[in-house]
Design a protein around this motif. Structure first.
Motif, PDB file in Angstrom:
ATOM      1  N   VAL A  40       0.845  -1.200   0.000  1.00  0.00           N
ATOM      2  CA  VAL A  40       0.000   0.000   0.000  1.00  0.00           C
ATOM      3  C   VAL A  40       0.880   1.250   0.000  1.00  0.00           C
ATOM      4  N   ILE A  41       0.372   2.325  -0.607  1.00  0.00           N
ATOM      5  CA  ILE A  41       1.150   3.579  -0.623  1.00  0.00           C
ATOM      6  C   ILE A  41       0.787   4.477   0.542  1.00  0.00           C
ATOM      7  N   GLY A  42      -0.287   4.156   1.232  1.00  0.00           N
ATOM      8  CA  GLY A  42      -0.686   4.936   2.401  1.00  0.00           C
ATOM      9  C   GLY A  42      -1.608   4.130   3.274  1.00  0.00           C
ATOM     10  N   LEU A  43      -1.768   4.559   4.528  1.00  0.00           N
ATOM     11  CA  LEU A  43      -2.720   3.957   5.452  1.00  0.00           C
ATOM     12  C   LEU A  43      -3.823   4.959   5.755  1.00  0.00           C
ATOM     13  N   PHE A  44      -4.970   4.431   6.191  1.00  0.00           N
ATOM     14  CA  PHE A  44      -6.148   5.276   6.319  1.00  0.00           C
ATOM     15  C   PHE A  44      -6.966   4.881   7.540  1.00  0.00           C
ATOM     16  N   MET A  45      -7.323   5.860   8.344  1.00  0.00           N
ATOM     17  CA  MET A  45      -8.344   5.756   9.378  1.00  0.00           C
ATOM     18  C   MET A  45      -8.173   4.551  10.306  1.00  0.00           C
ATOM     19  N   THR A  46      -6.974   4.438  10.907  1.00  0.00           N
ATOM     20  CA  THR A  46      -6.809   3.484  11.997  1.00  0.00           C
ATOM     21  C   THR A  46      -7.687   3.939  13.165  1.00  0.00           C
ATOM     22  N   ARG A  47      -7.835   3.075  14.156  1.00  0.00           N
ATOM     23  CA  ARG A  47      -8.634   3.463  15.324  1.00  0.00           C
ATOM     24  C   ARG A  47      -7.921   3.023  16.594  1.00  0.00           C
ATOM     25  N   GLY A  48      -7.865   3.915  17.583  1.00  0.00           N
ATOM     26  CA  GLY A  48      -7.281   3.582  18.866  1.00  0.00           C
ATOM     27  C   GLY A  48      -5.926   4.239  19.066  1.00  0.00           C
ATOM     28  N   THR A  49      -5.713   4.778  20.265  1.00  0.00           N
ATOM     29  CA  THR A  49      -4.459   5.472  20.549  1.00  0.00           C
ATOM     30  C   THR A  49      -3.271   4.520  20.657  1.00  0.00           C
ATOM     31  N   PRO A  50      -3.308   3.496  21.538  1.00  0.00           N
ATOM     32  CA  PRO A  50      -2.148   2.601  21.594  1.00  0.00           C
ATOM     33  C   PRO A  50      -1.920   1.866  20.281  1.00  0.00           C
ATOM     34  N   HIS A  51      -3.006   1.614  19.554  1.00  0.00           N
ATOM     35  CA  HIS A  51      -2.922   0.923  18.267  1.00  0.00           C
ATOM     36  C   HIS A  51      -2.123   1.761  17.265  1.00  0.00           C
ATOM     37  N   THR A  52      -2.465   3.050  17.200  1.00  0.00           N
ATOM     38  CA  THR A  52      -1.799   3.935  16.247  1.00  0.00           C
ATOM     39  C   THR A  52      -0.375   4.249  16.690  1.00  0.00           C
ATOM     40  N   GLN A  53      -0.191   4.463  17.984  1.00  0.00           N
ATOM     41  CA  GLN A  53       1.160   4.681  18.506  1.00  0.00           C
ATOM     42  C   GLN A  53       2.087   3.528  18.162  1.00  0.00           C
ATOM     43  N   GLY A  54       1.559   2.323  18.257  1.00  0.00           N
ATOM     44  CA  GLY A  54       2.380   1.139  18.052  1.00  0.00           C
ATOM     45  C   GLY A  54       2.902   0.972  16.635  1.00  0.00           C
ATOM     46  N   ILE A  55       2.238   1.587  15.662  1.00  0.00           N
ATOM     47  CA  ILE A  55       2.675   1.416  14.272  1.00  0.00           C
ATOM     48  C   ILE A  55       3.527   2.588  13.779  1.00  0.00           C
ATOM     49  N   MET A  56       3.733   3.596  14.619  1.00  0.00           N
ATOM     50  CA  MET A  56       4.502   4.765  14.188  1.00  0.00           C
ATOM     51  C   MET A  56       5.914   4.411  13.703  1.00  0.00           C
ATOM     52  N   PRO A  57       6.638   3.501  14.385  1.00  0.00           N
ATOM     53  CA  PRO A  57       7.963   3.135  13.872  1.00  0.00           C
ATOM     54  C   PRO A  57       7.920   2.528  12.473  1.00  0.00           C
TER      55      PRO A  57
END
Length: 372
Positions: free
Chosen positions: A94-111
């Motif tokens: 994928v060239i981009g990600l869209f509309m994840t949900r959840g704070t720890p969930h989104t934090q965890g994928i930042m790296p």
């Protein structure tokens, strides 16, 4: 195995957004709780996004290429969010990600976003950690949770409500919301009547509810997600808590109201998008027209969020130019300046990925609808 009920409907919706297609030309990934505690709100936000993306594809897509959102179910589990993100980026391409949900969930994928240079558009969380310091690859659309909580406490104070307590989930989302509450208390020269926290994986209110009832609060700010908040509100009411209940915009969905049942009336829900019934906002009017074309009679706040986030994603793709890739999409998003989505304005820059600043309050009426 054949899926039935809500899970089956959500999987069908995910398929409608493009899962399994071999013919897409612009691949966007999404990992979200299609099942799990946030499923009811997720369904509505996905419906709102599909309204706009399907409309764009029906007109030929972006630069002649159709947009496909590949949606994977993480069951609102941060570990699955990380696994799904790896799959979407490293296997699906994928060239981009869209509309994840959840704070720890989104934090965890930042790296992972940093490692692969993948932009994420419209995470359905208002955590301050996604705003400051500015994460290079996250493009927020909704306002921060802290602004919502501060506004709610200020509103309660203007009504003469001083005895306000906080119940929050024990994770990074809850800590972020609590920080906003503490800022709101300080700004209004108040002290929290109590602060209680509950486990995200296994919420248990058997001890919390009686303690809260003993404090006789005039209002309780409840920071959590979906079914956990529903169960908590019901537990508080059963324990004799009669004060005003306030929760945040992540619960602004018709599904949340249905789960609350006869406890829904009078619950205040903060909002970060214009009212789903306000025709004064062209973006809401546009969403309403597309919904009616599909014989959908009502919008919900969660659907408006999905619709607006999809508009931002598509605008970034348009600005990315021919044959968009991850770097071009990132540059396209950062080029958005004072863009009118339809009554609300959004800007990005290398120093600001915060998106909209809109914040408001609503209350659930006797008809189960959000009233402003």
């Amino acid at each position: 195995m054949k899926k039935t009920g809500l899970a089956g409907a959500l999987c069908a919706l995910a398929a409608a957004l493009g899962i399994g297609s071999a013919h897409s030309q612009i691949l966007i990934g999404q990992t979200v709780g299609i099942t799990g505690s946030a499923a009811a709100t997720v369904a509505e936000s996905m419906q709102g996004a599909a309204l706009y993306i399907d409309h764009v594809n029906a007109k030929g897509g972006v630069g002649g290429q159709k947009v496909e959102v590949v949606s994977l179910d993480d069951r609102f589990d941060p570990k699955l969010t990380l696994q799904n993100t790896k799959t979407l980026i490293e296997e699906k391409g994928v060239i981009g990600l869209f509309m994840t949900r959840g704070t720890p969930h989104t934090q965890g994928i930042m790296p992972l976003l940093e490692q692969h240079g993948v932009p994420l558009v419209g995470p359905s969380t208002g955590a301050m950690v996604l705003h400051q310091p500015v994460p290079k690859y996250i493009f927020n659309v909704r306002a921060p949770y802290q602004r919502e909580v501060e506004k709610a406490i200020t509103h309660l104070n203007t009504l003469g409500i001083k005895r306000i307590g906080v119940v929050h989930v024990d994770d990074t989302f809850g800590a972020d919301g609590l920080a906003g509450a503490q800022s709101g208390f300080k700004a209004n020269q108040l002290d929290a009547l109590f602060i209680e926290k509950f486990d995200r994986a296994k919420p248990d209110y058997s001890a919390i509810a009686p303690r809260v009832a003993q404090k006789q609060p005039q209002a309780v700010v409840f920071i959590g997600t979906g079914a956990a908040v529903v169960d908590g509100i019901k537990a508080l009411r059963a324990a004799g808590v009669n004060g005003q209940i306030v929760t945040l915009s992540n619960n602004a969905s018709g599904g949340f109201v249905k789960l609350l049942g006869d406890q829904a009336r009078g619950v205040v829900v903060t909002q970060v998008f214009p009212s789903e019934r306000s025709l004064n906002y062209p973006v809401v009017k546009e969403a309403m027209q597309l919904a009616r074309a599909r014989n959908m009679t009502d919008l919900t706040p969660a659907m408006v969020e999905g619709f607006v986030s999809a508009k931002v994603l598509v605008e970034g793709l348009k600005r990315a130019g021919p044959k968009p890739d991850r770097a071009k999409l990132h540059a396209g998003l950062e080029s958005i300046k004072k863009w009118d989505l339809g009554g609300v304005e959004l800007s990005y820059s290398p120093a600001d990925h915060s998106g909209l600043e809109f914040a408001d309050l609503s209350i659930i009426g006797s008809d189960g609808r959000f009233k402003r």
